[in-house]
Write an enzyme that holds these catalytic residues in place. Structure first.
Site, PDB file in Angstrom:
ATOM      1  N   ARG A 296      -4.541  -2.815  -6.968  1.00  0.00           N
ATOM      2  CA  ARG A 296      -5.876  -3.346  -5.648  1.00  0.00           C
ATOM      3  C   ARG A 296      -7.370  -2.613  -5.551  1.00  0.00           C
ATOM      4  O   ARG A 296      -8.165  -3.491  -5.287  1.00  0.00           O
ATOM      5  CB  ARG A 296      -5.186  -2.586  -4.349  1.00  0.00           C
ATOM      6  CG  ARG A 296      -6.208  -2.851  -3.079  1.00  0.00           C
ATOM      7  CD  ARG A 296      -6.035  -4.288  -2.163  1.00  0.00           C
ATOM      8  NE  ARG A 296      -6.303  -5.488  -1.026  1.00  0.00           N
ATOM      9  CZ  ARG A 296      -8.162  -5.599  -1.358  1.00  0.00           C
ATOM     10  NH1 ARG A 296      -8.593  -5.325  -1.924  1.00  0.00           N
ATOM     11  NH2 ARG A 296      -7.790  -5.645   0.161  1.00  0.00           N
TER      12      ARG A 296
ATOM     13  N   ARG B  29       0.488  -1.534   0.385  1.00  0.00           N
ATOM     14  CA  ARG B  29       0.478  -0.031  -0.326  1.00  0.00           C
ATOM     15  C   ARG B  29       0.958   1.603   0.028  1.00  0.00           C
ATOM     16  O   ARG B  29       0.342   2.362   0.046  1.00  0.00           O
ATOM     17  CB  ARG B  29      -1.092   0.279   1.326  1.00  0.00           C
ATOM     18  CG  ARG B  29      -2.266  -0.831   1.123  1.00  0.00           C
ATOM     19  CD  ARG B  29      -3.699  -1.380   2.577  1.00  0.00           C
ATOM     20  NE  ARG B  29      -2.659  -1.980   2.830  1.00  0.00           N
ATOM     21  CZ  ARG B  29      -2.934  -1.993   4.124  1.00  0.00           C
ATOM     22  NH1 ARG B  29      -4.142  -1.516   4.524  1.00  0.00           N
ATOM     23  NH2 ARG B  29      -1.839  -2.676   5.558  1.00  0.00           N
TER      24      ARG B  29
ATOM     25  N   TYR C 253      -4.032 -18.443  13.216  1.00  0.00           N
ATOM     26  CA  TYR C 253      -5.051 -17.180  12.157  1.00  0.00           C
ATOM     27  C   TYR C 253      -6.564 -18.546  12.619  1.00  0.00           C
ATOM     28  O   TYR C 253      -8.150 -18.682  12.803  1.00  0.00           O
ATOM     29  CB  TYR C 253      -5.213 -17.130  11.226  1.00  0.00           C
ATOM     30  CG  TYR C 253      -4.237 -16.292  11.217  1.00  0.00           C
ATOM     31  CD1 TYR C 253      -4.269 -14.584  11.454  1.00  0.00           C
ATOM     32  CD2 TYR C 253      -2.350 -16.350  10.758  1.00  0.00           C
ATOM     33  CE1 TYR C 253      -3.833 -13.353  11.175  1.00  0.00           C
ATOM     34  CE2 TYR C 253      -1.471 -14.964  10.879  1.00  0.00           C
ATOM     35  CZ  TYR C 253      -2.754 -14.053  11.046  1.00  0.00           C
ATOM     36  OH  TYR C 253      -1.361 -12.894  11.367  1.00  0.00           O
TER      37      TYR C 253
HETATM   38  O1  CP3 Z   1       5.393  -7.716  -1.154  1.00  0.00           O
HETATM   39  C1  CP3 Z   1       4.896  -9.568  -0.377  1.00  0.00           C
HETATM   40  O2  CP3 Z   1       5.956  -8.870   0.778  1.00  0.00           O
HETATM   41  C2  CP3 Z   1       4.295  -9.621  -1.094  1.00  0.00           C
HETATM   42  C3  CP3 Z   1       3.221 -10.848  -0.826  1.00  0.00           C
HETATM   43  C4  CP3 Z   1       2.374 -10.891   0.551  1.00  0.00           C
HETATM   44  C5  CP3 Z   1       1.597  -9.783   1.163  1.00  0.00           C
HETATM   45  N1  CP3 Z   1       1.606 -11.024   2.969  1.00  0.00           N
HETATM   46  C6  CP3 Z   1       0.131  -9.215   0.921  1.00  0.00           C
HETATM   47  C7  CP3 Z   1      -0.532  -8.934   1.426  1.00  0.00           C
HETATM   48  C8  CP3 Z   1       3.231 -11.269   1.810  1.00  0.00           C
HETATM   49  C9  CP3 Z   1       4.341 -12.339   2.045  1.00  0.00           C
HETATM   50  C10 CP3 Z   1       2.490 -11.217   3.342  1.00  0.00           C
HETATM   51  C11 CP3 Z   1       2.577 -12.810   3.718  1.00  0.00           C
HETATM   52  C12 CP3 Z   1       2.076 -12.605   5.593  1.00  0.00           C
HETATM   53  N2  CP3 Z   1       0.420 -12.665   5.732  1.00  0.00           N
HETATM   54  C13 CP3 Z   1       2.247 -12.681   6.717  1.00  0.00           C
HETATM   55  C14 CP3 Z   1       3.292 -12.873   7.382  1.00  0.00           C
HETATM   56  C15 CP3 Z   1       4.346 -11.777   7.096  1.00  0.00           C
HETATM   57  C16 CP3 Z   1       3.852 -10.875   8.040  1.00  0.00           C
HETATM   58  O3  CP3 Z   1       3.628  -9.444   7.873  1.00  0.00           O
HETATM   59  O4  CP3 Z   1       4.597 -10.913   9.464  1.00  0.00           O
HETATM   60  C17 CP3 Z   1       0.983 -12.490   7.083  1.00  0.00           C
HETATM   61  C18 CP3 Z   1       0.698 -12.765   8.861  1.00  0.00           C
HETATM   62  C19 CP3 Z   1       0.053 -12.247   6.028  1.00  0.00           C
HETATM   63  C20 CP3 Z   1      -1.736 -11.754   7.468  1.00  0.00           C
HETATM   64  C21 CP3 Z   1      -2.330 -10.608   6.620  1.00  0.00           C
HETATM   65  N3  CP3 Z   1      -2.518 -10.444   5.119  1.00  0.00           N
HETATM   66  C22 CP3 Z   1      -2.181  -9.546   7.647  1.00  0.00           C
HETATM   67  C23 CP3 Z   1      -2.232  -9.852   8.842  1.00  0.00           C
HETATM   68  C24 CP3 Z   1      -3.045  -8.853   6.353  1.00  0.00           C
HETATM   69  C25 CP3 Z   1      -3.638  -7.641   6.760  1.00  0.00           C
HETATM   70  C26 CP3 Z   1      -4.623  -7.143   7.148  1.00  0.00           C
HETATM   71  C27 CP3 Z   1      -5.214  -5.648   6.926  1.00  0.00           C
HETATM   72  O5  CP3 Z   1      -6.084  -5.337   6.361  1.00  0.00           O
HETATM   73  O6  CP3 Z   1      -3.709  -4.558   6.662  1.00  0.00           O
HETATM   74  C28 CP3 Z   1      -2.857  -9.507   4.643  1.00  0.00           C
HETATM   75  C29 CP3 Z   1      -3.374  -8.391   4.269  1.00  0.00           C
HETATM   76  C30 CP3 Z   1      -2.506  -8.047   3.225  1.00  0.00           C
HETATM   77  N4  CP3 Z   1      -1.463  -9.202   2.301  1.00  0.00           N
HETATM   78  C31 CP3 Z   1      -1.894  -6.777   2.608  1.00  0.00           C
HETATM   79  C32 CP3 Z   1      -0.819  -7.250   1.621  1.00  0.00           C
HETATM   80  C33 CP3 Z   1      -0.365  -5.948   0.464  1.00  0.00           C
HETATM   81  C34 CP3 Z   1      -2.837  -6.048   2.122  1.00  0.00           C
HETATM   82  C35 CP3 Z   1      -4.465  -5.608   2.056  1.00  0.00           C
HETATM   83  C36 CP3 Z   1      -4.117  -5.252   0.839  1.00  0.00           C
HETATM   84  O7  CP3 Z   1      -3.870  -4.737   0.770  1.00  0.00           O
HETATM   85  O8  CP3 Z   1      -5.627  -4.301   0.964  1.00  0.00           O
END
Ligand code: CP3
Length: 343
Positions: free
Chosen positions: A36, A27, A149
């Protein structure tokens, strides 16, 4: 063509280390927010290969990072296992919490290959568009982090349900760990066969595992995952990221056959450089919030890391994901500082 990321991961020290940033497709980039917005449902976005590849490549085009990480999410595994994963704006991920291991179907792990086929398609497409001097990273959550989770049904601070299951003696926790480990193996094999050059295991909540149970919950599953991959002909290097386990890194490096280890920003980098085995490539450690501040303090923190790991193979990265508030110019500054050093 040389690939400095893969060379480094196989143990060669580079004067200028390879660089990538966790959550580099995200983001803080306006072009990410634009794609997105075209796909309101986050899971559908992850499962759209064209869009996933587009956002995967955005940070490479912009900052010239040495590795691309496929745009996907660790929660696709519980999604594929029918846990009704959805992302609620302002709240984060929500899942149907598991009440008993019987809530899972025997063939849920068989679904990984079919239901996550779009991730494989995205990797193949991405590899074909990425230049050969860049590495492509596939990833999965480590079993413990996925289980938090599945049991809590959402993000959590202390993971009380998951920890209660761990202390219960009725073997449900071990059965769940076993099933999720099998699913993780299938997901990683799918990604390796589709074109990932490197695999990374995110154990983002390893810090919540009591030290007493680290071996059972953190080390053993990772050991089984990598040994099974090798047995099934997968040769790609693996980076483990057991976030927040401090001195537990010593046992992690000793007991799991990882090629590289991710270091969160709570680890003293000089301690890690001195005490973690030489054959393991170190990755990470810069506090992502230092990129919001930028300027001399950020530069000093970067220099401190580069100096501490000067005689080891090292991949430059953050201690956790880049935050949405990060100003892009600070990422350019970081790259200029690291790549400006003589090579
Ligand atoms: O660029 C990268 O690193 C590749 C993509 C990536 C995403 N998630 C995309 C994403 C990777 C490697 C992850 C891993 C991930 N997802 C983890 C492990 C890494 C860490 O941060 O500890 C975890 C715990 C998750 C679970 C998850 N996914 C959460 C807690 C969230 C946030 C929810 C929120 O609303 O903020 C996500 C969503 C997510 N995954 C986003 C991205 C770019 C943000 C959501 C969006 O763009 O709307």
């Amino acid at each position: 063509m040389t690939n400095i990321f893969l060379d480094t991961l196989s143990g060669t020290r580079k004067q200028t280390p390879p660089v990538w940033l966790m959550r580099q497709a995200g983001r803080y980039l306006p072009e990410y927010r634009q794609v997105r917005a075209s796909e309101p449902d986050f899971i559908s976005f992850c499962l759209n290969p064209e869009k996933a590849v587009e956002v995967t490549l955005q940070p490479i085009d912009k900052f010239n990072f040495d590795a691309a990480i496929i745009f996907s999410d660790i929660l696709l595994v519980p999604w594929a296992m029918n846990r009704n994963v959805r992302f609620i704006p302002g709240q984060g991920p929500v899942l149907n919490p598991l009440n008993s291991v019987d809530d899972l179907n025997e063939n849920d792990t068989d679904q990984i290959k079919n239901r996550l086929a779009p991730v494989a398609e995205a990797l193949t497409l991405c590899r074909s568009r990425l230049s050969n001097d860049k590495a492509l990273i596939g990833f999965s959550g480590a079993p413990w982090t996925i289980i938090t989770y599945m049991l809590e049904g959402q993000s959590s601070r202390d993971f009380p349900t998951a920890r209660k299951w761990m202390w219960d003696n009725d073997r449900q926790f071990d059965m769940l760990l076993d099933i999720v480990t099998t699913a993780t193996i299938e997901f990683l094999i799918l990604q390796a066969q589709a074109g990932a050059d490197v695999l990374m295991l995110f154990d983002s909540w390893a810090s919540a595992v009591p030290a007493h149970f680290r071996q059972r919950v953190v080390f053993k599953p990772v050991q089984r995952i990598i040994e099974t991959l090798r047995g099934r002909g997968i040769v790609q290097p693996v980076i483990g990221f057991p976030k927040g386990i401090g001195e537990g890194l010593l046992a992690y490096c000793d007991q799991t056959p990882v090629d590289g280890v991710g270091l969160d920003h709570g680890v003293d980098i000089a301690w890690a450089a001195k005490n973690l085995p030489d054959h393991i490539t170190l990755q990470g450690n810069l506090d992502p919030l230092s990129l919001i501040a930028g300027g001399p303090l950020m530069h000093r923190a970067i220099d401190h890391i580069l100096e501490a790991v000067a005689d080891r193979s090292h991949i430059f990265n953050l201690g956790h994901g880049i935050t949405p508030e990060t100003p892009e110019p600070h990422v350019h500054d970081l790259m200029a500082q690291i790549q400006g050093r003589a090579s």
